[in-house]
Design a protein around this motif. Structure first.
Motif: not given
Length: 164
Positions: A28-36, A78-80, A152-154
């Motif tokens: 979800f985090t990667a998806l939200v980041a990618g969308i933005h 996400l990476s850290l 979903g991320m929240i």
């Protein structure tokens, strides 16, 4: 998940469910980041376009800067968090950022496309604030996908935060 005695499935342990939940949170985090980051109007290409055409315009519509910086922050976090001994601060930061996206979208459209910003006249397209939000979110698949991914991320990161 196998059967312990051949007749009933074994229960998923708490650590297994947390691990799968953390995978979901990462997705979800990667998806939200990618969308933005790759948003067609306000992502990295929109920021590059604004910077080359008229950087002063970003004062009236700060979304490209906000989208690119916050999406980059999500990817860095996400990476850290992957090898962090305590992921709770990352979960809290992710929930806060996703909630900012989520609530910010509604604030932007309830106020007539950022009518709260100095020098910006509210634009409701002849609709009430509620109708304005409904029309925008139902007429823009990118926005609808974004709000679903953010929700979903929240939810996922909140559950992970509670599990500690």
């Amino acid at each position: 998940m196998g059967a312990t005695d051949g007749s009933t499935p074994a229960m998923v342990s708490g650590s297994d469910s947390t691990r799968w939940l953390s995978y979901g949170g990462a997705v979800f985090t990667a998806l939200v980041a990618g969308i933005h980051l790759f948003h067609p109007d306000h992502g990295i290409l929109g920021l590059a376009s604004a910077l080359t055409a008229n950087p002063a315009a970003l004062a009236f519509d700060p979304r490209p800067v906000a989208f690119v910086l916050s999406a980059t922050g999500l990817f860095v976090g996400l990476s850290l968090s992957r090898n962090a001994p305590n992921r709770r601060p990352y979960y809290a930061a992710g929930v806060l950022l996703a909630a900012t996206y989520f609530l910010g979208y509604f604030a932007w459209h309830f106020t007539g496309h950022g009518g709260f910003l100095p020098g910006r006249e509210p634009l409701f397209h002849g609709l009430s604030p509620v109708e304005n939000v409904v029309v925008h979110i139902t007429g823009d698949a990118w926005a609808a996908a974004s709000k679903l991914a953010e929700a979903g991320m929240i939810a996922t990161l909140s559950l992970l935060y509670r599990r500690g």
